[in-house]
Scaffold this motif. Sequence first.
Motif: not given
Length: 87
Positions: A69-78, A40-46
Amino acid sequence: MRGRQIKRIGVLPAFRKQGFGAGILAALEAAGREAGKEGAQLAIRADQPRLIAFYAGLGYARADDAELTTVNPLSPPPFGMCKIFKD
C-alpha cells in the motif's frame, strides 16, 4: 490478502540474534490467525537482502504479487514474501 497493516517491525542491534524477531512475528501471525486471516505478506527493502533468508526460515516464500500500500517511488522495488497459515 488485505487487512490490517503493520508498517515496520525491527529489533535493536544490541538485541538481535536472540529470537526476538521471530517472537514478534509469531505474535503477529497468531493475531492474524485469531482474526481469521488466511496468511500474511511482507516486503523487504532492497538494502536489506539478509532478511530474505530470515523470513524464509520462518516459512515465508517469494511473492511477486504481494500488494504494497505504501511504495517509495524513489527506492528500488522491495522483495515481496508471503506465508499462508495452515491449521
